[in-house]
Design a protein around this motif. Sequence first.
Motif, PDB file in Angstrom:
ATOM      1  N   PRO A  65     101.745 -73.201  17.865  1.00 20.18           N
ATOM      2  CA  PRO A  65     102.428 -74.387  18.390  1.00 20.18           C
ATOM      3  C   PRO A  65     101.945 -74.849  19.760  1.00 20.18           C
ATOM      4  N   ASP A  66     101.375 -73.955  20.562  1.00 21.54           N
ATOM      5  CA  ASP A  66     101.044 -74.325  21.939  1.00 21.54           C
ATOM      6  C   ASP A  66      99.554 -74.388  22.239  1.00 21.54           C
ATOM      7  N   LEU A  67      98.721 -73.814  21.380  1.00 19.62           N
ATOM      8  CA  LEU A  67      97.287 -73.781  21.636  1.00 19.62           C
ATOM      9  C   LEU A  67      96.582 -73.491  20.322  1.00 19.62           C
ATOM     10  N   ASP A  68      95.463 -74.155  20.085  1.00 15.58           N
ATOM     11  CA  ASP A  68      94.742 -73.894  18.842  1.00 15.58           C
ATOM     12  C   ASP A  68      94.168 -72.493  18.839  1.00 15.58           C
ATOM     13  N   GLY A  69      94.170 -71.866  17.663  1.00 16.12           N
ATOM     14  CA  GLY A  69      93.702 -70.493  17.558  1.00 16.12           C
ATOM     15  C   GLY A  69      92.254 -70.304  17.973  1.00 16.12           C
ATOM     16  N   VAL A  70      91.395 -71.310  17.760  1.00 12.23           N
ATOM     17  CA  VAL A  70      89.992 -71.200  18.169  1.00 12.23           C
ATOM     18  C   VAL A  70      89.897 -71.042  19.678  1.00 12.23           C
ATOM     19  N   GLU A  71      90.746 -71.749  20.400  1.00 12.37           N
ATOM     20  CA  GLU A  71      90.775 -71.605  21.867  1.00 12.37           C
ATOM     21  C   GLU A  71      91.242 -70.209  22.259  1.00 12.37           C
ATOM     22  N   VAL A  72      92.191 -69.652  21.506  1.00  9.75           N
ATOM     23  CA  VAL A  72      92.657 -68.286  21.767  1.00  9.75           C
ATOM     24  C   VAL A  72      91.504 -67.304  21.599  1.00  9.75           C
ATOM     25  N   ILE A  73      90.732 -67.478  20.538  1.00 11.38           N
ATOM     26  CA  ILE A  73      89.571 -66.601  20.306  1.00 11.38           C
ATOM     27  C   ILE A  73      88.612 -66.680  21.482  1.00 11.38           C
ATOM     28  N   SER A  74      88.292 -67.898  21.918  1.00 17.12           N
ATOM     29  CA  SER A  74      87.349 -68.086  23.022  1.00 17.12           C
ATOM     30  C   SER A  74      87.845 -67.418  24.296  1.00 17.12           C
ATOM     31  N   ARG A  75      89.140 -67.527  24.568  1.00 19.96           N
ATOM     32  CA  ARG A  75      89.694 -66.920  25.795  1.00 19.96           C
ATOM     33  C   ARG A  75      89.648 -65.395  25.726  1.00 19.96           C
ATOM     34  N   ILE A  76      89.957 -64.847  24.558  1.00 25.27           N
ATOM     35  CA  ILE A  76      89.911 -63.388  24.420  1.00 25.27           C
ATOM     36  C   ILE A  76      88.468 -62.893  24.566  1.00 25.27           C
ATOM     37  N   ARG A  77      87.526 -63.649  24.021  1.00 24.74           N
ATOM     38  CA  ARG A  77      86.127 -63.228  24.080  1.00 24.74           C
ATOM     39  C   ARG A  77      85.550 -63.265  25.503  1.00 24.74           C
ATOM     40  N   GLU A  78      86.248 -63.900  26.416  1.00 24.12           N
ATOM     41  CA  GLU A  78      85.791 -63.906  27.811  1.00 24.12           C
ATOM     42  C   GLU A  78      85.884 -62.522  28.437  1.00 24.12           C
ATOM     43  N   TRP A  79      86.752 -61.654  27.875  1.00 26.36           N
ATOM     44  CA  TRP A  79      86.943 -60.335  28.496  1.00 26.36           C
ATOM     45  C   TRP A  79      87.025 -59.172  27.512  1.00 26.36           C
ATOM     46  N   SER A  80      87.052 -59.459  26.210  1.00 27.75           N
ATOM     47  CA  SER A  80      87.228 -58.372  25.240  1.00 27.75           C
ATOM     48  C   SER A  80      86.441 -58.636  23.961  1.00 27.75           C
TER      49      SER A  80
END
Length: 235
Positions: A65-80
Amino acid sequence: MPSEHGRENLPRILVIDDEAAIQRFLKTALDSMEFSVHQATNAHAGLAAAVATRPDVILLDLGLPDLDGVEVISRIREWSQVPIIVLSVREREDDKVKALDAGADDYLTKPFGIGELLARIKVALRRSLQEAPEPVFLIDELQVDLPHRRVTIRGEEVSLTPTEYELLRMLVMHAGKVLTHSQILKRIWGVAYLEQPHVLRVNISNLRRKIELDASRPRYIVTEPGVGYRMKGTD
């Protein structure tokens, strides 16, 4: 059933999904299979939980509801590099490619069977525990000896071209993970070949003829239609 203290040592699964029915289903199923399940119902809570719980695998819905899942993947990949398995109702090929190119490890379309999900989780866990690929990859009758660049099928050595070997090596090193056409083309041939998918198709076809018992019904190199390829994992 392990005690609460005992659950601390179980593999940690973080489920990021806003659908209550899916959360209940996964919680019940994965708890019974001795996973420690953590849950988040939106992207921001999921990102915070990923930091706080350090999960071994993340199961992620794309339609949050608050952020597209692809953006979530990209943010996680910045550090993990934690394995991320997408669970989504989106069936379009470009949605799958975007998620995988962003760094997802696998993609299952809802509805899915718990048996298939469990198999994908096991492959992801096994891969994440390996700091480096096994020196010798063995599955069924196929053996790839990485240090010696030697490939055998049913005990017979297979002669591969340098490009075919590098393609097989890439698939083996990511066994169980879906690799998109663009990921493979960029790695093996370079960015100049991103608009030439036929080059990849021809080499996959040649490789299958050499290692598959029946190239028309491949056991090892699995096609993900419109997305890419996946080397069957060692179960």
